[in-house]
Design a protein around this motif. Structure first.
Motif, PDB file in Angstrom:
ATOM      1  N   THR A   1      87.637 109.591  44.469  1.00  0.00           N
ATOM      2  CA  THR A   1      87.287 108.168  44.356  1.00  0.00           C
ATOM      3  C   THR A   1      86.290 107.932  43.232  1.00  0.00           C
ATOM      4  N   ASP A   2      85.433 108.926  42.953  1.00  0.00           N
ATOM      5  CA  ASP A   2      84.491 108.827  41.842  1.00  0.00           C
ATOM      6  C   ASP A   2      85.124 109.501  40.625  1.00  0.00           C
ATOM      7  N   THR A   3      85.832 108.735  39.833  1.00  0.00           N
ATOM      8  CA  THR A   3      86.655 109.274  38.753  1.00  0.00           C
ATOM      9  C   THR A   3      85.929 109.381  37.414  1.00  0.00           C
ATOM     10  N   GLU A   4      84.762 108.787  37.290  1.00  0.00           N
ATOM     11  CA  GLU A   4      84.068 108.764  36.008  1.00  0.00           C
ATOM     12  C   GLU A   4      83.698 110.182  35.561  1.00  0.00           C
ATOM     13  N   GLY A   5      84.055 110.503  34.332  1.00  0.00           N
ATOM     14  CA  GLY A   5      83.715 111.808  33.768  1.00  0.00           C
ATOM     15  C   GLY A   5      84.623 112.933  34.211  1.00  0.00           C
ATOM     16  N   ARG A   6      85.607 112.637  35.010  1.00  0.00           N
ATOM     17  CA  ARG A   6      86.510 113.681  35.506  1.00  0.00           C
ATOM     18  C   ARG A   6      87.794 113.732  34.678  1.00  0.00           C
ATOM     19  N   GLU A   7      88.433 114.896  34.672  1.00  0.00           N
ATOM     20  CA  GLU A   7      89.744 115.076  34.064  1.00  0.00           C
ATOM     21  C   GLU A   7      90.699 115.417  35.197  1.00  0.00           C
ATOM     22  N   LEU A   8      91.381 114.408  35.704  1.00  0.00           N
ATOM     23  CA  LEU A   8      92.115 114.529  36.955  1.00  0.00           C
ATOM     24  C   LEU A   8      93.588 114.849  36.745  1.00  0.00           C
ATOM     25  N   SER A   9      94.140 115.510  37.742  1.00  0.00           N
ATOM     26  CA  SER A   9      95.574 115.768  37.791  1.00  0.00           C
ATOM     27  C   SER A   9      96.305 114.455  38.054  1.00  0.00           C
ATOM     28  N   PRO A  10      97.612 114.420  37.820  1.00  0.00           N
ATOM     29  CA  PRO A  10      98.355 113.170  38.064  1.00  0.00           C
ATOM     30  C   PRO A  10      98.189 112.627  39.476  1.00  0.00           C
ATOM     31  N   ASP A  11      98.045 113.513  40.472  1.00  0.00           N
ATOM     32  CA  ASP A  11      97.873 113.027  41.841  1.00  0.00           C
ATOM     33  C   ASP A  11      96.411 112.774  42.178  1.00  0.00           C
ATOM     34  N   LYS A  12      95.519 113.008  41.204  1.00  0.00           N
ATOM     35  CA  LYS A  12      94.078 112.737  41.323  1.00  0.00           C
ATOM     36  C   LYS A  12      93.396 113.573  42.414  1.00  0.00           C
ATOM     37  N   SER A  13      93.954 114.742  42.711  1.00  0.00           N
ATOM     38  CA  SER A  13      93.348 115.584  43.752  1.00  0.00           C
ATOM     39  C   SER A  13      92.560 116.752  43.198  1.00  0.00           C
ATOM     40  N   ILE A  14      92.723 117.074  41.905  1.00  0.00           N
ATOM     41  CA  ILE A  14      91.926 118.144  41.307  1.00  0.00           C
ATOM     42  C   ILE A  14      91.318 117.662  39.999  1.00  0.00           C
ATOM     43  N   ASP A  15      90.144 118.220  39.698  1.00  0.00           N
ATOM     44  CA  ASP A  15      89.397 117.864  38.495  1.00  0.00           C
ATOM     45  C   ASP A  15      89.249 119.119  37.647  1.00  0.00           C
ATOM     46  N   VAL A  16      89.939 119.152  36.507  1.00  0.00           N
ATOM     47  CA  VAL A  16      89.939 120.358  35.676  1.00  0.00           C
ATOM     48  C   VAL A  16      88.708 120.451  34.784  1.00  0.00           C
ATOM     49  N   SER A  17      87.924 119.389  34.706  1.00  0.00           N
ATOM     50  CA  SER A  17      86.764 119.419  33.813  1.00  0.00           C
ATOM     51  C   SER A  17      85.741 120.459  34.244  1.00  0.00           C
ATOM     52  N   THR A  18      85.770 120.861  35.503  1.00  0.00           N
ATOM     53  CA  THR A  18      84.801 121.838  36.010  1.00  0.00           C
ATOM     54  C   THR A  18      85.321 123.271  35.953  1.00  0.00           C
ATOM     55  N   ALA A  19      86.589 123.468  35.577  1.00  0.00           N
ATOM     56  CA  ALA A  19      87.161 124.810  35.521  1.00  0.00           C
ATOM     57  C   ALA A  19      86.445 125.649  34.469  1.00  0.00           C
TER      58      ALA A  19
END
Length: 643
Positions: free
Chosen positions: A465-483
């Protein structure tokens, strides 16, 4: 009925351990045009490396031999554990049984008098608990039964398993795997097993050239083992193949799969200098780098919030299949919830104590943050020494990766995500009992935060729900920016843990191994890039297609038979799908189903068997019985409802 009774008796014994993927079919021999690399090397840098698969549980096989091979004088030189002795026996099929996790003849071990007595006492006390509502089952009996049932999987404090068990290790390329001449044809159990477990043959032939097998190696190890011994084994293996290989390679590309990542992680901790570890690249396929919550849940007996509902009403039927699964569901209600839960806890305790925590290789699958708690469960000082060393290294995994990268070693990660534990594969349905099943984002077995280290996620059916600054998958369930390596991670949505038959993922792994692709930017444009592999892709499973359907049709055509225009178009569409690297799970499966229907019309496949009138009636009755029990008794046993 015999099957249902056997499953009922042994179900909770194997509740958390039924992880035996099936790779029994023959490999595909599809003819694909060979694309040679440069005259010097197929690798992007122009210098050869050896491609070493470090197996997961599903790819590393052990063999049980008759104990007569252990007798003095059975071999002129050495013992059964020596390559010179076990290799010809395996090639000739002179083994009792083979398996990739638990030995395949578990119920045969019930012939042991102590196992029979322990089982009888457990069954008697379980039935007694249905009447008295008091659990009188002995933990000692559970321990005895587990140790007898799984006797070929036990490991002692010297890190050795039963001497009649061999996990073969071939320090030669796949091109030299041992075999025998049979009916004028060379057959190799070792080579067939490799390609059944890791179906990369056609892809490697295309990418590596005519002598592709000279580049391919596989490091096997027993799932029940000591991590330090696996590390030493991998080091010796690499030293041996570097010193003696056909392609002049001076380093290796490691491709760890699943549990193999824990071995590679420990290896790189033991040998942190590139001059010692000889590693050029690491290409991870669903690697367990940071453990799995399902192992933590198992050890601590943390079950799902709705585990009573699942046990009485759902997962058992899914595991066994209808109609007998519904029958077992009904039979289980004879036992009060408290007594049944007590027995399950004892059975899990026995499995954990005697199997999991006695094998440091399995204890290494616990998430690092949970290790301090798990440490209290380990009783063996020898095992503690092993696991302490492993988790001390794991606590600095990110920093170790960075230090290795500074030496020129690159890391890539291929992963599945978007599933809860045990969502698809019947062997894994049991993991739906675990606490984190509804809370994770995984490939059925391992969290995405572990297979793609550092990747942030929410539960599989939720969105950030907090999408700012994230790099999300199409389904918005994973954030690759932290990988750890966000530009070198590829994610396949809805992909189950067995990634081998997603041919797009295997093709990507080989391109990464060759250095043709290094980051997502090298392959994210379908119109301009020579290699197109989107960072976010769909699942795929072409196992039936490549193992059975296409070889059957090719054999049919070689007999001089022809196809209609529509049939030829369907065949061309299937081949085009296999070459397409942008997966569409639903459309791909629809095409595979159409292709199978065509083979049915050609007489090459059998039409789905229809149930008899009795079978339909019996299934309808058992379904109705189960629905009635759910409606009336809910998640309780029969006696729980009345008392």
């Amino acid at each position: 009925m015999k099957k249902a009774i056997s499953l009922l008796l042994c179900l909770t014994m194997i509740l958390s351990a039924a992880v035996i993927p099936a790779f029994a079919e023959e490999p595909v021999q599809e003819e694909i045009p060979v694309t040679l690399g440069s005259p010097e090397s197929p690798f992007a840098e122009g210098e050869n490396s050896l491609v070493v698969f470090v197996t997961g549980i599903g790819q590393s096989w052990s063999y049980l031999f008759d104990e007569s091979y252990l007798e003095d004088g059975a071999f002129e030189n050495g013992t059964l554990q020596d390559y010179e002795n076990y290799a010809p026996l395996i090639a000739e099929g002179k083994y009792e049984v083979r398996w990739n996790l638990f030995n395949g003849n578990i119920l045969d071990n019930l012939k042991d008098p102590q196992a029979i007595w322990a089982a009888l006492k457990i069954v008697f006390n379980l039935l007694l608990s249905a009447i008295t509502r008091v659990n009188t089952i002995s933990q000692k009996d559970c321990d005895t039964l587990v140790r007898k049932l799984f006797k070929y999987n036990l490991v002692d404090e010297n890190g050795k398993c039963n001497q009649a068990v061999v996990t073969p290790r071939y320090t030669m390329p796949v091109s030299e795997y041992p075999g025998i001449m049979k009916d004028g044809k060379f057959e190799s159990e070792a080579k067939n097993r490799f390609y059944r477990s890791i179906p990369c043959e056609d892809i490697c032939r295309e990418k590596l050239g005519e002598n592709y097998e000279d580049y391919l190696y596989c490091y096997n190890y027993c799932a029940f083992s000591y991590t330090s011994q696996n590390v030493k084994g991998l080091h010796d293996f690499i030293e041996t193949i570097i010193a003696d290989n056909k392609v002049g390679a001076k380093d290796v590309v490691l491709i760890p799969m699943s549990m193999g990542a824990s071995v590679v992680s420990a290896y790189l901790a033991k040998y942190p200098n590139a001059s010692d570890n000889h590693v050029r690249r690491v290409v991870s396929i669903v690697g367990c780098w940071l453990g799995s919550d399902v192992i933590y849940d198992l050890i601590t007996k943390k079950y799902a919030d709705n585990s009573p509902d699942l046990f009485y009403n759902g997962i058992i039927a899914e595991m066994i299949g209808k109609p007998w699964g519904s029958v077992v569901n009904a039979v289980l209600r004879i036992f009060p919830k408290k007594g049944l839960r007590g027995f399950i806890d004892m059975a899990v305790d026995s499995l954990v104590k005697n199997i999991v925590l006695d094998a440091p290789s399995l204890a290494a699958l616990v998430p690092c943050d949970n290790y301090p708690e798990i440490r209290n469960y380990i009783k063996s000082e020898v095992v503690l020494k092993e696991t302490d060393a492993y988790y001390e290294a794991q606590s600095t995994l990110k920093e170790r990766f960075a230090a290795l990268e500074a030496q020129g070693i690159t890391f890539s990660f291929i992963n599945g995500y978007g599933l809860p534990y045990g969502a698809i594969t019947p062997d894994y349905n049991v993991f739906g009992f675990m606490y984190h099943a509804e809370r994770t984002n995984s490939d059925e077995i391992i969290n995405i935060s572990s297979t793609a280290p550092g990747t942030s996620c929410v539960a599989y059916n939720q969105q950030f729900t907090d999408t700012e600054g994230r790099e999300l998958s199409p389904d918005k369930s994973i954030d690759v920016s932290t990988a750890y390596y966000k530009d070198s991670c590829w994610y396949f949505y809805g992909q189950k843990h067995e990634l081998e038959y997603n041919n797009t993922a295997i093709s990507l792994a080989i391109e990464l191994a060759l250095g043709n692709i290094k980051t997502v930017a090298d392959c994210d444009n379908p119109e301009e890039d020579d290699f197109y592999y989107p960072q976010f892709n769909g699942a795929r499973n072409v196992s039936s297609l490549t193992r059975d359907y296409i070889p059957q049709l090719e054999a049919y055509l070689k007999e001089g038979k022809t196809l209609t225009d529509d049939q030829q178009k369907l065949y061309d569409d299937v081949k085009a799908m296999l070459k397409c690297t942008e997966n569409n799970y639903e459309e791909d499966n629809k095409l595979i189903d159409e292709f199978r229907s065509m083979l049915v019309d050609l007489g090459l496949q059998s039409a789905p068997a229809e149930q008899s009138g009795f079978e339909k009636g019996f299934e309808k009755f058992t379904d109705g019985l189960n629905d009635f029990n759910v409606k009336v008794f809910g998640s309780k046993g029969f006696l729980d409802f009345f008392i």
